[in-house]
Scaffold this motif. Sequence first.
Motif, PDB file in Angstrom:
ATOM      1  N   GLY A  38       0.724  -1.263   0.033  1.00 50.63           N
ATOM      2  CA  GLY A  38      -0.018   0.108   0.130  1.00 50.63           C
ATOM      3  C   GLY A  38       0.914   1.264   0.089  1.00 50.63           C
ATOM      4  N   PRO A  39       0.236   2.331   0.102  1.00 53.24           N
ATOM      5  CA  PRO A  39      -1.142   2.577   0.334  1.00 53.24           C
ATOM      6  C   PRO A  39      -1.948   2.014  -0.795  1.00 53.24           C
ATOM      7  CG  PRO A  39      -0.151   4.701   0.602  1.00 53.24           C
ATOM      8  CD  PRO A  39       0.950   3.706   0.003  1.00 53.24           C
ATOM      9  N   ALA A  40      -3.096   1.209  -0.547  1.00 51.34           N
ATOM     10  CA  ALA A  40      -3.822   0.753  -1.828  1.00 51.34           C
ATOM     11  C   ALA A  40      -5.411   0.370  -1.129  1.00 51.34           C
ATOM     12  CB  ALA A  40      -3.414  -0.573  -2.289  1.00 51.34           C
ATOM     13  N   VAL A  41      -6.377  -0.050  -2.102  1.00 52.94           N
ATOM     14  CA  VAL A  41      -7.666  -0.585  -1.527  1.00 52.94           C
ATOM     15  C   VAL A  41      -7.790  -1.828  -2.258  1.00 52.94           C
ATOM     16  CG1 VAL A  41      -8.383   1.935  -1.421  1.00 52.94           C
ATOM     17  CG2 VAL A  41      -8.806   0.663  -3.542  1.00 52.94           C
ATOM     18  N   HIS A  42      -8.777  -2.527  -1.392  1.00 53.14           N
ATOM     19  CA  HIS A  42      -9.183  -3.854  -2.080  1.00 53.14           C
ATOM     20  C   HIS A  42     -10.930  -3.698  -1.962  1.00 53.14           C
ATOM     21  CE1 HIS A  42      -5.378  -5.851  -1.802  1.00 53.14           C
ATOM     22  NE2 HIS A  42      -5.432  -5.926  -0.463  1.00 53.14           N
ATOM     23  N   ASP A  43     -11.431  -4.527  -2.713  1.00 51.65           N
ATOM     24  CA  ASP A  43     -12.719  -4.595  -2.956  1.00 51.65           C
ATOM     25  C   ASP A  43     -13.345  -6.097  -2.184  1.00 51.65           C
ATOM     26  OD1 ASP A  43     -11.843  -6.951  -4.433  1.00 51.65           O
ATOM     27  OD2 ASP A  43     -13.164  -6.044  -6.352  1.00 51.65           O
ATOM     28  N   TYR A  44     -12.565  -6.506  -1.217  1.00 54.08           N
ATOM     29  CA  TYR A  44     -13.134  -7.462  -0.558  1.00 54.08           C
ATOM     30  C   TYR A  44     -12.390  -7.255   1.023  1.00 54.08           C
ATOM     31  CZ  TYR A  44      -8.382  -8.835  -2.168  1.00 54.08           C
ATOM     32  OH  TYR A  44      -7.043  -8.683  -2.447  1.00 54.08           O
ATOM     33  N   TYR A  45     -13.115  -8.146   1.839  1.00 58.94           N
ATOM     34  CA  TYR A  45     -12.591  -7.964   3.491  1.00 58.94           C
ATOM     35  C   TYR A  45     -11.114  -8.848   3.404  1.00 58.94           C
ATOM     36  CZ  TYR A  45     -17.135  -6.102   4.226  1.00 58.94           C
ATOM     37  OH  TYR A  45     -18.383  -5.651   4.338  1.00 58.94           O
ATOM     38  N   LEU A  46     -10.185  -8.302   4.132  1.00 57.24           N
ATOM     39  CA  LEU A  46      -8.913  -9.115   4.310  1.00 57.24           C
ATOM     40  C   LEU A  46      -8.564  -9.084   5.876  1.00 57.24           C
ATOM     41  CD1 LEU A  46      -6.743 -10.887   2.973  1.00 57.24           C
ATOM     42  CD2 LEU A  46      -5.460  -8.603   2.406  1.00 57.24           C
ATOM     43  N   ILE A  47      -8.361 -10.235   6.530  1.00 56.97           N
ATOM     44  CA  ILE A  47      -7.822 -10.508   7.821  1.00 56.97           C
ATOM     45  C   ILE A  47      -6.392 -10.978   7.926  1.00 56.97           C
ATOM     46  CG2 ILE A  47      -8.314 -11.310  10.050  1.00 56.97           C
ATOM     47  CD1 ILE A  47     -11.363 -11.695   9.213  1.00 56.97           C
ATOM     48  N   HIS A  48      -5.695 -10.270   8.569  1.00 57.44           N
ATOM     49  CA  HIS A  48      -4.334 -10.719   8.615  1.00 57.44           C
ATOM     50  C   HIS A  48      -4.226 -11.124  10.328  1.00 57.44           C
ATOM     51  CE1 HIS A  48      -3.340  -9.017   4.746  1.00 57.44           C
ATOM     52  NE2 HIS A  48      -2.199  -9.779   4.794  1.00 57.44           N
ATOM     53  N   THR A  49      -3.663 -12.215  10.585  1.00 58.56           N
ATOM     54  CA  THR A  49      -3.336 -12.590  11.911  1.00 58.56           C
ATOM     55  C   THR A  49      -2.028 -13.064  12.417  1.00 58.56           C
ATOM     56  OG1 THR A  49      -5.583 -13.607  12.443  1.00 58.56           O
ATOM     57  CG2 THR A  49      -3.800 -13.905  13.872  1.00 58.56           C
ATOM     58  N   VAL A  50      -1.289 -11.998  13.240  1.00 54.29           N
ATOM     59  CA  VAL A  50       0.190 -12.000  13.422  1.00 54.29           C
ATOM     60  C   VAL A  50       0.685 -13.345  14.136  1.00 54.29           C
ATOM     61  CG1 VAL A  50       2.122 -10.760  14.209  1.00 54.29           C
ATOM     62  CG2 VAL A  50       0.256  -9.544  13.392  1.00 54.29           C
ATOM     63  N   LEU A  51       1.410 -14.041  13.835  1.00 56.68           N
ATOM     64  CA  LEU A  51       1.887 -15.301  14.523  1.00 56.68           C
ATOM     65  C   LEU A  51       3.141 -15.141  15.354  1.00 56.68           C
ATOM     66  CD1 LEU A  51       1.340 -18.312  11.917  1.00 56.68           C
ATOM     67  CD2 LEU A  51      -0.386 -17.292  13.530  1.00 56.68           C
TER      68      LEU A  51
END
Length: 289
Positions: A38-51
Motif C-alpha cells: 500500500g497505500p492501496a484499496v481492496h474490494d473484499y475483506y482481508l484479515i491478517h493474524t500475526v503469529l
Amino acid sequence: MNPDHHYFSVTINPHTSTGELSVLFSGEGRPVPLHKMGPAVHDYYLIHTVLSGKGTFTQLDQTYTCTTGDSFIIFPGELFSYEADAHEPWHYVWVALTGRSALPTLSVLGASPANPIISGSNTKKIRHLYRRLFSCFPQTAPPAVEDMESAGWLRLLLHELANAERNPWPAQSAHESAGHRQVGQAIRYLELQFTQSVSIEQLARTVGYHRTHFCKMFKQVTGYSPMQYLLKIRMERAEQLLATSMTIDQVAASVGYNDALYFSKLFHKWSGSAPTVFRKSIQQASTSD
C-alpha cells in the motif's frame, strides 16, 4: 519464492460463491524487514493474524502496532497500508472473504474501519484453523463442496477471533460496543425482511434507540444509512432475479415493491439501466460466453 518474503504461500478458492459468507483465498507469509503493502484499496475483506514478530497497519489515517496474537482487518474501499518491522518482521496468516454476511459478522466481532484490530488471539488455535482453510483447496471434491467446507472453517476462525481479548484501538465504551451489536441485529433484520415493508422508525425502536441516533450509529458502522442499506440489499437481489425468467412484476414483488413502475425507476437509478435493459445485457453476455 516471492522475493519480498522468506516464505510465501497462497491458496485460492476455485468456486465463485454468491453465498452469505465465502473464502476468496488464504495464505501465509514471512516477509523481509520493512516489506510494505500500500497505500492501496481492496474490494473484499482481508484479515491478517500475526503469529510472531511485529509490524504496523494503517487505515483511516490511524496507525496501529501489531504483534503476536493481533489481527488487523482491511475493509473494502478503505485506503490501507502495512509494513513489517525492521528488526522483528512479522510472520502472519491471512484470509480474504466476501458475502452478504461479511460486514454484519465483523460488526458482531466489534470490528469496523475505525476499529480494525482484534487482539489476544490464541495463535496455536488460530494457526490450526488457518491450516484447515489452506487444506480445503484444491481437493478432489467439486469446487462447490470445497467452498462449503472453507466457509465452515472461516466461521470457526471468526468465532475464535470473537473470543479474543480486544485491544481498544480506538477506545470503545460499553455503550458503543452495545451499539455495534444492535446495528448487527438491525442488519440481520434487513437482510431477512427486505421483502416486507420496513419502517426505520420501528426498527430503531426495536433495537432500543431513537431514530436519529440509530441512523447515525448505523452509518458509522456500515457507511450507509438504514434506507440506503435496505435499497442495496433489494437491488442486489433484483440483479440476481433479473437473470431468471421471472417477469419484472414478479421481480419487483420479490424484493419488496408492489409497484413495478416504482421499482423500475429505483433500479434504473441504482444500476444506470432499466430492468429490461439490464436483463438483455445479462442475456447477451451469457450468449457471448
